[in-house]
Design a protein around this motif. Sequence first.
Motif, PDB file in Angstrom:
ATOM      1  N   TRP A   1      -3.877   2.844   3.702  1.00 28.89           N
ATOM      2  CA  TRP A   1      -2.668   1.952   3.523  1.00 28.89           C
ATOM      3  C   TRP A   1      -1.398   2.908   3.016  1.00 28.89           C
ATOM      4  CZ3 TRP A   1      -3.673  -3.557   1.391  1.00 28.89           C
ATOM      5  CH2 TRP A   1      -3.984  -4.122   2.359  1.00 28.89           C
TER       6      TRP A   1
ATOM      7  N   ILE B   1       0.690   5.355   3.190  1.00 22.23           N
ATOM      8  CA  ILE B   1       1.293   6.414   4.277  1.00 22.23           C
ATOM      9  C   ILE B   1       2.708   6.663   4.002  1.00 22.23           C
ATOM     10  CG2 ILE B   1      -0.347   5.705   6.158  1.00 22.23           C
ATOM     11  CD1 ILE B   1       2.155   4.097   7.342  1.00 22.23           C
ATOM     12  N   ASP B   2       3.185   6.262   2.791  1.00 22.78           N
ATOM     13  CA  ASP B   2       4.684   6.448   2.653  1.00 22.78           C
ATOM     14  C   ASP B   2       4.904   7.948   2.270  1.00 22.78           C
ATOM     15  OD1 ASP B   2       4.418   6.390  -0.415  1.00 22.78           O
ATOM     16  OD2 ASP B   2       3.557   4.619   0.135  1.00 22.78           O
ATOM     17  N   VAL B   3       6.056   8.310   2.491  1.00 22.58           N
ATOM     18  CA  VAL B   3       6.826   9.448   2.630  1.00 22.58           C
ATOM     19  C   VAL B   3       8.135   9.579   1.922  1.00 22.58           C
ATOM     20  CG1 VAL B   3       7.224  11.766   3.840  1.00 22.58           C
ATOM     21  CG2 VAL B   3       5.714  10.148   4.806  1.00 22.58           C
TER      22      VAL B   3
ATOM     23  N   PRO C   1      19.107  -0.063  17.924  1.00 27.45           N
ATOM     24  CA  PRO C   1      19.917   1.064  17.148  1.00 27.45           C
ATOM     25  C   PRO C   1      20.082   2.406  17.958  1.00 27.45           C
ATOM     26  CG  PRO C   1      18.015  -0.039  16.128  1.00 27.45           C
ATOM     27  CD  PRO C   1      18.085  -0.514  17.346  1.00 27.45           C
TER      28      PRO C   1
ATOM     29  N   THR D   1      12.592  10.005   5.877  1.00 27.36           N
ATOM     30  CA  THR D   1      12.749   8.558   6.131  1.00 27.36           C
ATOM     31  C   THR D   1      12.613   8.424   7.552  1.00 27.36           C
ATOM     32  OG1 THR D   1      14.829   8.448   4.595  1.00 27.36           O
ATOM     33  CG2 THR D   1      14.638   6.759   6.005  1.00 27.36           C
TER      34      THR D   1
ATOM     35  N   ASP E   1       8.851   8.790   7.842  1.00 21.89           N
ATOM     36  CA  ASP E   1       8.116   7.534   7.184  1.00 21.89           C
ATOM     37  C   ASP E   1       8.171   6.287   8.329  1.00 21.89           C
ATOM     38  OD1 ASP E   1       7.142   6.238   4.484  1.00 21.89           O
ATOM     39  OD2 ASP E   1       8.834   4.736   5.506  1.00 21.89           O
ATOM     40  N   TYR E   2       9.789   5.847   8.529  1.00 16.73           N
ATOM     41  CA  TYR E   2       9.857   4.549   9.454  1.00 16.73           C
ATOM     42  C   TYR E   2       9.252   4.686  10.697  1.00 16.73           C
ATOM     43  CZ  TYR E   2      12.151   1.033  11.517  1.00 16.73           C
ATOM     44  OH  TYR E   2      12.664  -0.451  11.831  1.00 16.73           O
TER      45      TYR E   2
ATOM     46  N   ARG F   1       5.369   4.105  10.320  1.00 17.91           N
ATOM     47  CA  ARG F   1       4.971   2.762   9.856  1.00 17.91           C
ATOM     48  C   ARG F   1       5.241   1.683  10.705  1.00 17.91           C
ATOM     49  NH1 ARG F   1       5.462   1.234   4.847  1.00 17.91           N
ATOM     50  NH2 ARG F   1       5.541   3.304   4.063  1.00 17.91           N
ATOM     51  N   ALA F   2       6.528   1.640  11.686  1.00 16.08           N
ATOM     52  CA  ALA F   2       7.172   0.567  12.201  1.00 16.08           C
ATOM     53  C   ALA F   2       7.430   0.931  13.517  1.00 16.08           C
ATOM     54  CB  ALA F   2       8.341   0.073  11.670  1.00 16.08           C
TER      55      ALA F   2
ATOM     56  N   PHE G   1       8.398  -0.334  18.342  1.00 17.25           N
ATOM     57  CA  PHE G   1       8.453  -1.730  18.195  1.00 17.25           C
ATOM     58  C   PHE G   1       7.487  -2.487  18.883  1.00 17.25           C
ATOM     59  CE2 PHE G   1      11.165  -5.587  18.439  1.00 17.25           C
ATOM     60  CZ  PHE G   1      11.218  -5.992  16.947  1.00 17.25           C
TER      61      PHE G   1
ATOM     62  N   ALA H   1       3.166  -0.714  16.453  1.00 17.19           N
ATOM     63  CA  ALA H   1       3.496   0.008  15.000  1.00 17.19           C
ATOM     64  C   ALA H   1       2.136   0.616  14.769  1.00 17.19           C
ATOM     65  CB  ALA H   1       3.807  -0.799  13.960  1.00 17.19           C
ATOM     66  N   GLN H   2       2.217   1.875  14.256  1.00 17.40           N
ATOM     67  CA  GLN H   2       1.215   2.697  13.841  1.00 17.40           C
ATOM     68  C   GLN H   2       0.040   3.005  14.966  1.00 17.40           C
ATOM     69  OE1 GLN H   2      -0.439   1.535   9.530  1.00 17.40           O
ATOM     70  NE2 GLN H   2       1.469   0.509   9.468  1.00 17.40           N
TER      71      GLN H   2
ATOM     72  N   GLU I   1       5.299  -3.047  -0.414  1.00 12.53           N
ATOM     73  CA  GLU I   1       4.964  -3.073   1.208  1.00 12.53           C
ATOM     74  C   GLU I   1       4.484  -4.195   1.756  1.00 12.53           C
ATOM     75  OE1 GLU I   1       3.214   0.660   3.387  1.00 12.53           O
ATOM     76  OE2 GLU I   1       1.725  -0.522   2.841  1.00 12.53           O
TER      77      GLU I   1
ATOM     78  N   ALA J   1       4.238  -5.826  11.053  1.00  4.37           N
ATOM     79  CA  ALA J   1       4.347  -4.773  11.751  1.00  4.37           C
ATOM     80  C   ALA J   1       5.573  -3.996  11.484  1.00  4.37           C
ATOM     81  CB  ALA J   1       4.417  -5.187  13.208  1.00  4.37           C
ATOM     82  N   SER J   2       6.554  -4.339  10.676  1.00  5.57           N
ATOM     83  CA  SER J   2       7.401  -3.451  10.127  1.00  5.57           C
ATOM     84  C   SER J   2       7.299  -2.555   8.942  1.00  5.57           C
ATOM     85  CB  SER J   2       8.978  -4.196   9.818  1.00  5.57           C
ATOM     86  OG  SER J   2       8.815  -5.017   8.697  1.00  5.57           O
TER      87      SER J   2
ATOM     88  N   ARG K   1       1.474  -6.764   0.580  1.00 11.48           N
ATOM     89  CA  ARG K   1      -0.009  -6.283   0.613  1.00 11.48           C
ATOM     90  C   ARG K   1      -0.202  -5.007  -0.348  1.00 11.48           C
ATOM     91  NH1 ARG K   1      -1.290  -2.785   6.092  1.00 11.48           N
ATOM     92  NH2 ARG K   1      -0.339  -0.774   5.601  1.00 11.48           N
ATOM     93  N   ARG K   2       0.658  -4.451  -0.639  1.00 12.82           N
ATOM     94  CA  ARG K   2       0.678  -3.174  -1.525  1.00 12.82           C
ATOM     95  C   ARG K   2       1.786  -2.994  -2.328  1.00 12.82           C
ATOM     96  NH1 ARG K   2       1.000   2.687  -1.186  1.00 12.82           N
ATOM     97  NH2 ARG K   2       2.231   2.309   0.550  1.00 12.82           N
TER      98      ARG K   2
ATOM     99  N   TRP L   1      11.771   6.359  -3.079  1.00 14.93           N
ATOM    100  CA  TRP L   1      11.333   6.577  -1.984  1.00 14.93           C
ATOM    101  C   TRP L   1      12.200   6.958  -0.713  1.00 14.93           C
ATOM    102  CZ3 TRP L   1       8.626   4.208  -5.213  1.00 14.93           C
ATOM    103  CH2 TRP L   1       7.103   4.589  -5.436  1.00 14.93           C
ATOM    104  N   HIS L   2      13.712   6.188  -0.865  1.00 13.04           N
ATOM    105  CA  HIS L   2      14.777   6.286  -0.029  1.00 13.04           C
ATOM    106  C   HIS L   2      14.248   6.020   1.378  1.00 13.04           C
ATOM    107  CE1 HIS L   2      17.459   7.956  -2.813  1.00 13.04           C
ATOM    108  NE2 HIS L   2      16.641   8.641  -3.342  1.00 13.04           N
ATOM    109  N   HIS L   3      13.479   5.116   1.669  1.00 14.63           N
ATOM    110  CA  HIS L   3      13.280   4.478   2.767  1.00 14.63           C
ATOM    111  C   HIS L   3      14.006   4.003   3.721  1.00 14.63           C
ATOM    112  CE1 HIS L   3       8.488   4.618   2.157  1.00 14.63           C
ATOM    113  NE2 HIS L   3       8.987   5.858   2.356  1.00 14.63           N
ATOM    114  N   ARG L   4      13.911   3.585   4.858  1.00 18.40           N
ATOM    115  CA  ARG L   4      14.909   3.234   5.920  1.00 18.40           C
ATOM    116  C   ARG L   4      15.803   2.052   5.325  1.00 18.40           C
ATOM    117  NH1 ARG L   4      15.598  -1.157  10.254  1.00 18.40           N
ATOM    118  NH2 ARG L   4      16.622  -0.146  11.984  1.00 18.40           N
TER     119      ARG L   4
END
Lengths: 209, 415
Positions: A37, A39-41, A81, A108, A111-112, A115-116, A119, A122-123, B197, B201-202, B253-254, B262-265
């Motif tokens: 789970w 997997i964040d960067v 996008p 970013t 990571d995106y 994970r996503a 469309f 995902a993954q 998190e 699926a996103s 879930r987490r 983290w500066h995510h999207r």
Amino acid sequence: MSKWVKSLALVAFVATPLAAADLGLGRPATEAEITAWDIDVRPDGQGLPEGQGTAADGEEIYNDQCAYCHGVFGEGEDRWPQLAGGEGSLADETPIKTVGSYWPYVSTVFDYVHRAMPFGYAQSLSDDEVYALTAYILYMNDIIEDEEFVLSKASFGEVEMPNESGFFPDDREAEYAAGEPCMTDCTNGPMAVTMRARVLDVTPETEEQ
Amino acid sequence: MSDSISRRKLLTGAAATAGAALATTARADDPAITEVQPWNQELGDGVDVAPYGVPSEFEADVVRRNVPWLTADATSSINFTPIHALEGIITPNGLCFERHHSGVALVDPAEHRLMINGLVDTPLVFTVDEIKRFPRENRIYFLECAANGGMEWRGAQLNGCQFTHGMIHCVQYTGVPLKHILAEAGVKTAGKWILPEGADASGMTRSIPLEKALEDCMVAFAMNGEALRPEQGYPLRLVVPGWEGNMWVKWLRRIEVGDMPWHHREETSKYTDLMSNGKARRFTWEMDVKSVITNPSPQAPITHESGHTVLSGLAWSGRGTIKRVDVSLDGGTNWTTARLDGPSHPKALHRFYHEFNWDGGPLLLQSRAIDSEGHVQPTKDALRAVRGTESIYHNNSIQTWHVREGGEVENVEVG
């Protein structure tokens, strides 16, 4: 500086760790569960997996799995996008915010996508494929100029995003008007309508209108 | 839809009939009284015809609606709460606006887990049943999408407060203070941020300062007394009171604990506020003081002749309670303090009323809220002067409705 940034700075000095409670709830997570789970960067590269890819590798994957929505050149189909272009447009009347023109960190993107995307599936991409796609998106934006540049955990730090310095912390507090608001004769004469929503006529038909 | 049209025409017709009756000496008898209606005579449904009850068929037009041109696809889109048709401060569960990034995840609670990892003494995994064994609390909070009103920066665009202000809902959450769950894992001294998190699926993620997490965040499993709706994150969602709705991660879930964001999207590409100089604000978490008149409004016109009229609206602030709401009938030249009614909870909707005698002529309606921090809701022009028109998010400016003779209402700007 926002109240939150200030208070965060304060916490750094006074915080004590949140001591473990002992309600006996939950069970320890296994290493494999965390790996599955987590997997964040981050911008400093923490969380990046092993693996590598080039823009040349990424082009085929992109055309197969991404171009349908994001366009062959990253221009974005319909309202999906736009990924590339828009450099120097952020102060324009109609700014174009893309990975190249707006996103501050390459982490970013990785990571995106990881994970996503794609469309609806995902993954499903391997780590190498995510590296390759990230490289190709950077290539489309002229951030990487060599399509054989190998993007990996080791080379990640070499990529410079043009708009990294384009962000500043919340400073809305400076905007707030002080004191009691005006209650009488607050405008320079009577107010009149200057613009109507009806002129644009973009409201969905919902009832008789 | 035909129900609503015929109902509106009936109402208008009834008002006209009443007016005519007053003008003459002979008052017509009201058939609603003199004739026996079917429901006066016949038996209705027995119990259990609707094991889970639904609103009257005459309320069929009170539904969430979307604006199809806003987004590419309904699975990554938003719809709007019909706030023009609601009362009080609590939003019914089925009318709470939806915003999904990869559709509604249909999660089997038996297969759902919440993991706490990162800078903790012991990374832990909880089942949903285990989450419910922590001490619970009940809190009423609004949730507002940071993009609420985002289509109105350049000017009046959408005719209806459902569309201009409907990315908001307010319910009572039942859940567990996040600090209890984090304490069970033990947060290390270096821990300063959390990354919640989602299981959809996103894989939605946002960085939240640990201080906020410990102050008032909750892991909720119920809303308005029943389990969370799937579209609101069943079986678990994060509650981040007063802050942008995007941070209230659904299908939670987490939660990872870390020492930096983290500066995510969703906190770089999105939910950053572009100023006219091309620079963008980030980490603009709090939702500022705001209000809107819900009645009258474009979807809820005045349907009676001149006379006693009830103006009603909603006010809220992500920084506390609402201290006062002023209303103007002349586009902001003169103001009167409205009457707040109902409970006043921090970071929750507040209901206000202003009763007045309408002369039947045109009105320019505005409301202006002041919160417990003393912040005053700004005019649209004041906000645009400092932010330009491209920041999308955090439009908390004063809304103007133009009431015409006859009671029709339109979204306008004034000057």
